[in-house]
Motif scaffolding. Sequence first.
Motif, PDB file in Angstrom:
ATOM      1  N   ALA A   6       0.809  -1.220   0.000  1.00  0.00           N
ATOM      2  CA  ALA A   6       0.000   0.000   0.000  1.00  0.00           C
ATOM      3  C   ALA A   6       0.839   1.266   0.000  1.00  0.00           C
ATOM      4  CB  ALA A   6      -0.939  -0.002   1.213  1.00  0.00           C
ATOM      5  N   ARG A   7       0.438   2.222  -0.834  1.00  0.00           N
ATOM      6  CA  ARG A   7       1.010   3.559  -0.779  1.00  0.00           C
ATOM      7  C   ARG A   7       0.168   4.354   0.222  1.00  0.00           C
ATOM      8  NH1 ARG A   7       0.245   4.141  -7.006  1.00  0.00           N
ATOM      9  NH2 ARG A   7      -1.421   2.794  -6.282  1.00  0.00           N
ATOM     10  N   VAL A   8       0.801   4.757   1.306  1.00  0.00           N
ATOM     11  CA  VAL A   8       0.080   5.355   2.436  1.00  0.00           C
ATOM     12  C   VAL A   8       0.365   6.852   2.534  1.00  0.00           C
ATOM     13  CG1 VAL A   8      -0.187   5.345   4.965  1.00  0.00           C
ATOM     14  CG2 VAL A   8       0.137   3.174   3.727  1.00  0.00           C
ATOM     15  N   LEU A  31       5.349   6.002   1.586  1.00  0.00           N
ATOM     16  CA  LEU A  31       4.824   6.759   2.720  1.00  0.00           C
ATOM     17  C   LEU A  31       4.974   8.243   2.411  1.00  0.00           C
ATOM     18  CD1 LEU A  31       3.691   6.156   5.570  1.00  0.00           C
ATOM     19  CD2 LEU A  31       6.033   6.232   6.439  1.00  0.00           C
ATOM     20  N   ALA A  32       3.862   8.981   2.454  1.00  0.00           N
ATOM     21  CA  ALA A  32       3.925  10.428   2.248  1.00  0.00           C
ATOM     22  C   ALA A  32       3.189  11.102   3.391  1.00  0.00           C
ATOM     23  CB  ALA A  32       3.296  10.810   0.916  1.00  0.00           C
ATOM     24  N   GLY A  33       3.592  12.327   3.677  1.00  0.00           N
ATOM     25  CA  GLY A  33       2.936  13.050   4.755  1.00  0.00           C
ATOM     26  C   GLY A  33       2.491  14.413   4.282  1.00  0.00           C
ATOM     27  N   VAL A  34       1.401  14.906   4.869  1.00  0.00           N
ATOM     28  CA  VAL A  34       0.901  16.229   4.506  1.00  0.00           C
ATOM     29  C   VAL A  34       0.360  16.895   5.765  1.00  0.00           C
ATOM     30  CG1 VAL A  34      -1.302  15.197   3.774  1.00  0.00           C
ATOM     31  CG2 VAL A  34      -0.727  17.504   3.021  1.00  0.00           C
ATOM     32  N   LEU A  49      10.332  11.991  10.118  1.00  0.00           N
ATOM     33  CA  LEU A  49       9.121  11.214  10.412  1.00  0.00           C
ATOM     34  C   LEU A  49       8.551  10.601   9.138  1.00  0.00           C
ATOM     35  CD1 LEU A  49       7.272  13.572  12.962  1.00  0.00           C
ATOM     36  CD2 LEU A  49       9.027  11.841  13.389  1.00  0.00           C
ATOM     37  N   VAL A  50       8.648  11.361   8.042  1.00  0.00           N
ATOM     38  CA  VAL A  50       8.205  10.878   6.725  1.00  0.00           C
ATOM     39  C   VAL A  50       9.301  11.205   5.712  1.00  0.00           C
ATOM     40  CG1 VAL A  50       5.671  10.875   6.814  1.00  0.00           C
ATOM     41  CG2 VAL A  50       6.903  13.044   6.614  1.00  0.00           C
ATOM     42  N   PRO A  51       9.427  10.349   4.664  1.00  0.00           N
ATOM     43  CA  PRO A  51      10.450  10.639   3.642  1.00  0.00           C
ATOM     44  C   PRO A  51      10.189  11.988   2.971  1.00  0.00           C
ATOM     45  CG  PRO A  51       9.504   8.432   3.352  1.00  0.00           C
ATOM     46  CD  PRO A  51       8.692   9.117   4.394  1.00  0.00           C
TER      47      PRO A  51
END
Lengths: 293, 293
Positions: A6-8, A31-34, A49-51
């Motif tokens: 899964a791409r999360v 893994l992506a963060g916004v 925390l996120v790439p």
Amino acid sequence: MRLSEARVTVVGLGLMGGSAALALRGQVAALAGVDAHPDVARRAQALGLVPRATTDLAEALEGCDLTLLAVPVGAILDLLPRLGRDLPAPRLVLDFGSTKGAVVRAMADLPPEVDPIGGHPLCGKETPGPEAAEAGLFRGATFVLTPLERTSAAAMALAEDLVHALGARPLYLDAERHDHLLAWTSHLPYLLAVSLVACVARAAEREPAVWDLAASGFRDTSRLAASDLTMMLDILRTNRRAVAAAARAAAADLHHLADLLEASQDGRLREELGCRWEARRGFEVRQRAGGRP
Amino acid sequence: MRLSEARVTVVGLGLMGGSAALALRGQVAALAGVDAHPDVARRAQALGLVPRATTDLAEALEGCDLTLLAVPVGAILDLLPRLGRDLPAPRLVLDFGSTKGAVVRAMADLPPEVDPIGGHPLCGKETPGPEAAEAGLFRGATFVLTPLERTSAAAMALAEDLVHALGARPLYLDAERHDHLLAWTSHLPYLLAVSLVACVARAAEREPAVWDLAASGFRDTSRLAASDLTMMLDILRTNRRAVAAAARAAAADLHHLADLLEASQDGRLREELGCRWEARRGFEVRQRAGGRP
């Protein structure tokens, strides 16, 4: 779909989202963060925390399989109606909101291509922000899952995998029942904590020395009064009736204890306080058996 | 008399007395311990909390310069009238009781050869018994001293030395004022904790799943409900009026919060909760500045 494929995307990179991102590292395909706050997004990325972290929701949700909404309930309720409309539709969406009734009702209106499930990890601490994130935050915690009628078996399986990947234990619960029960175990403790602070602050207006006499008992009982205000207000206003009923029940009990004290009914007081001591002890034993801190 | 020249007897070898004995080791001329329970006395000696422990009060008080009464308030009130009557009279007596009005009134009736002073170390934990004792228990804590009119300057100086030897900070306070203020900072937190446990236990009678949903917020807010029952009952019954008034003030505040919630007065709720958040933060800042945990 397996979690490892899964791409999360984690929406919200504060304590909860940041901790989830840390815990999921290496267990998902991407893994992506916004975060809506540029400063939070920047710090989360600097802390590793996120790439990659962005403030652009549309960009972060593009091509994402599983979205985790780790923002306060008010922000979740603002965001859900936008999925599949002015924002890309993720295949699966799981939220981390502290009340579930309003969230699940909003999820029911999502476009058919989105597979939604409600969630609530029963953990946290008062220190907010990405700096407070830790991979072990969810370890041993109960993670409530509140599926909708439309939630697919595949979404439930993936959500369970995610809960296990965080180190938590899934507990299925109806959303309304969740909110009713949490009013007692979580929202009432917050109100008791803020009432204690108000009482002591009022006493301190007359006698400032009061603060010198506040020690560990005050500290622990009032700890929740330091909780994030926006998060708490969102919780209270999405669970008004149950929370108000719990507050009134606690008030009635406090009057009852005051009555016993004033009437010098010490035998009955000992009996009642003994029952509560036993109940608290039962909780402690249960916690330890469950490997919780 | 200097503390280093004093022969000290600790009455009560549980958490408080055991910790005091550990902290005083090497700082006094002689140290003896006594506990009415043979098992506690035996364990305290086996743990090395005191060089010698007995169950014989008369023997332990013989030739003693300074007696520390580290037992619940009820036991202190039973013991004080016996000093210099059927028990030897120590030169100085300092108690560790959690309420001070009744203790100081009983101290006023001691024979003239005894020099008494009231005390209350603001520290502790729920785990009772000699096994929980630790030399650092008092470190950084406020230690309230409530002298009587008859208390000599020498007794006050020795009591201050003792407080410093324990690593605590002395704070002089009138006994009645101590009890009034502690009703807010210490006794009210206990009542809030037991009310929370009662509410959750009642909810659990209808829905046992409630206990699965009790996490760290419930744990910390209810921590004091695990306090030693005899100690707490002694506190409540020696401070009835102030404690009952504090309980009723908290109940009124809980009804007020429930009113705001039910009337959807969210702006006012945010404002009030914001003030409490600030007050709690002020406490935290003050604690840290004082080097307290």
